[in-house]
Design an enzyme around this catalytic site. Structure first.
Site, PDB file in Angstrom:
ATOM      1  N   GLY A   1       0.848  -0.917  -0.024  1.00 50.24           N
ATOM      2  CA  GLY A   1       0.060   0.121  -0.138  1.00 50.24           C
ATOM      3  C   GLY A   1       0.904   1.217  -0.050  1.00 50.24           C
ATOM      4  N   THR A   2       0.398   2.315  -0.625  1.00 49.86           N
ATOM      5  CA  THR A   2       0.972   3.584  -0.717  1.00 49.86           C
ATOM      6  C   THR A   2       0.193   4.550  -1.436  1.00 49.86           C
ATOM      7  OG1 THR A   2       3.194   4.639  -1.437  1.00 49.86           O
ATOM      8  CG2 THR A   2       1.992   3.285  -3.172  1.00 49.86           C
ATOM      9  N   THR A   3       0.525   5.936  -1.308  1.00 53.06           N
ATOM     10  CA  THR A   3      -0.140   6.766  -2.005  1.00 53.06           C
ATOM     11  C   THR A   3       1.012   7.891  -2.764  1.00 53.06           C
ATOM     12  OG1 THR A   3      -1.823   7.041  -0.260  1.00 53.06           O
ATOM     13  CG2 THR A   3      -1.414   8.941  -1.573  1.00 53.06           C
TER      14      THR A   3
ATOM     15  N   LYS B   1       9.883   7.178  -2.067  1.00 54.67           N
ATOM     16  CA  LYS B   1       9.014   6.738  -3.133  1.00 54.67           C
ATOM     17  C   LYS B   1       9.142   7.501  -4.366  1.00 54.67           C
ATOM     18  CE  LYS B   1       6.429   4.704  -0.014  1.00 54.67           C
ATOM     19  NZ  LYS B   1       4.685   4.319   0.503  1.00 54.67           N
TER      20      LYS B   1
ATOM     21  N   SER C   1      -2.829   2.293  -2.831  1.00 54.98           N
ATOM     22  CA  SER C   1      -4.136   2.381  -2.233  1.00 54.98           C
ATOM     23  C   SER C   1      -4.889   3.531  -1.710  1.00 54.98           C
ATOM     24  CB  SER C   1      -3.789   1.246  -0.778  1.00 54.98           C
ATOM     25  OG  SER C   1      -2.967   1.675  -0.107  1.00 54.98           O
TER      26      SER C   1
END
Length: 300
Positions: free
Chosen positions: A49-51, A82, A179
């Site tokens: 999960g990440t944004t 990231k 996510s």
């Protein structure tokens, strides 16, 4: 005579078991099963999960992402980066498996460097996206997980492309991957304009990632903000996501309104005069200016 003969050097025994790994008999794998095949079939599926987000406007391309690297409910690293620079005018956001993203960006950096040496100029953002898409599409179906937004500035101005590991390549103005992307899209769709100022773009990117980290359990840590301009990319800031969200909530809180009775108090003499006037008038009388019907009058 070889150099190792002169120095009397002997290579270590690489065939023996490594001291850092358990012996072959120590693996908890049923007999008759290949360990690699068994782990692929029955091994755990780790959720990622990440944004990450990126959008294009008249002053360049903004890229922002959170810094939490997670494997399911386990936070592997709270301060990862990231957004990976590719060259001076190109960087990309990473979403998916961290090892896959880092590996393919190293491959892309190498290929773009070789092309620059052959052609004498940096390739465009579109050609970099096409090259990455073509390389990863050959490994389709092998559980490769890379979703990236390539942000850059070339001869045609600011450019933004989305590339996925199955070979998908899209061009657009706004992309959010991870996510937490549904929450980020909600903020971006409301506040995005192409003719924004630089400070407005910074505020929009921070607000979108901060709200996504507050709602998405897999996103968190800090908010990294990058800006790609004609002169190159720039790391603008790294802000704590929790502190940033609290500051945004304070800005949205309404100011306390004053009580209307305190703001415009009616004098007590007016109420007393009205009461005296009602008492002095009889039931069948009318005063000048009074629109009420007398009590003794019948309506036809």
């Amino acid at each position: 005579m070889a150099l190792q003969d002169v120095c009397k050097w002997q290579s270590p025994d690489t065939q023996g078991p490594s001291p850092h790994l358990p012996r072959a008999g120590g693996w908890a794998v049923p007999r008759g099963c290949d360990p690699q095949t068994f782990l692929q079939i029955h091994g755990p599926r780790l959720a990622h999960g990440t944004t990450t987000l990126a959008f294009r406007f008249r002053h360049g391309v903004i890229a922002a992402a959170d810094t939490r690297s997670s494997c399911g409910s386990y936070v592997a690293c709270p301060a990862s980066c990231k957004v990976i620079p590719v060259h001076q005018h190109l960087l990309g956001t990473t979403s998916g498996t961290s090892a896959d993203c880092a590996t393919w960006y190293r491959v892309l950096q190498r290929e773009l460097r070789l092309r620059e040496l052959r052609e004498g100029q940096l390739p465009s953002v579109a050609s970099a996206a096409k090259l990455l898409s073509a390389m990863m599409s050959q490994y389709r179906g092998l559980d490769l997980c890379v979703a990236t937004a390539l942000c850059g500035w070339d001869r045609s101005g600011p450019e933004l492309f989305y590339v996925y590991s199955d070979g998908t390549r899209l061009q657009g103005d706004i992309f959010s991957v991870g996510s937490g992307s549904p929450y980020a899209y909600g903020v971006l769709d409301r506040g995005y304009r192409y003719d924004m100022s630089t400070q407005e773009a910074y505020a929009l990117a921070r607000c979108a990632v901060a709200h996504a980290t507050h709602r998405d359990a897999y996103s968190g840590g800090s908010v990294d903000l990058f800006h790609v301009q004609e002169s190159g990319w720039e790391h603008v800031s790294r802000s704590d996501a929790c502190v940033l969200y609290m500051e945004l909530q304070k800005l949205l809180e309404p100011e306390p309104e004053e009580d209307a009775s305190h703001a415009h108090p009616e004098p007590a003499t007016a109420h007393r005069a009205a009461e005296d006037r009602e008492l002095s008038v009889g039931p069948g009388e009318m005063t000048p200016g009074d629109s009420r019907m007398p009590a003794g009058t019948e309506t036809v």
